[in-house]
Design a protein around this motif. Structure first.
Motif: not given
Length: 117
Positions: A32, A50-54, A56-57, A94
């Motif tokens: 992640g 990190n995987e919670d970041n918008n 990430y994909n 970000s």
């Protein structure tokens, strides 16, 4: 367009928001968490996503030598790297934009070679 060089960032820039441009030197995907070494003419700085970041994909698509525009905050690294001038900090991303993609190179880019003169 470019106003900040990677090697100009250090521990004194903690909590500053920066916009960086550069080439992807290396990508490390650890479950992640994604680390990207972003290279410009002055040096390398580590990015963390990190995987919670918008974004990430979007970061999952990134490969070596892609050209990126990155916005993020300078934070202190947990595991410092004394081999880099930016080894005390990293950029908590970000926003990330892929400006250009790259085909896989037929050779590896390195600072040193094993050739003899």
């Amino acid at each position: 367009m470019k106003t900040i060089y990677n090697s100009s960032l250090n521990i004194n820039n903690i909590n500053e928001e920066v916009t960086l441009y550069g080439w992807v030197n290396k990508v490390r995907k650890l479950g992640g968490l994604i680390f990207i070494d972003l290279r410009d003419r002055s040096g390398i700085v580590q990015l963390s996503i990190n995987e919670d970041n918008n974004c990430y994909n979007e970061a999952l698509k990134i490969k070596n030598e892609y050209v990126l525009k990155v916005i993020g905050t300078v934070v202190e690294r947990e595991n410092k790297n004394p081999n880099l001038t930016t080894g005390e900090i990293e950029i908590k991303v970000s926003d990330i934009e892929i400006l250009n993609t790259s085909n896989v190179l037929p050779f590896e880019l390195e600072n040193t070679t094993a050739t003899e003169e």
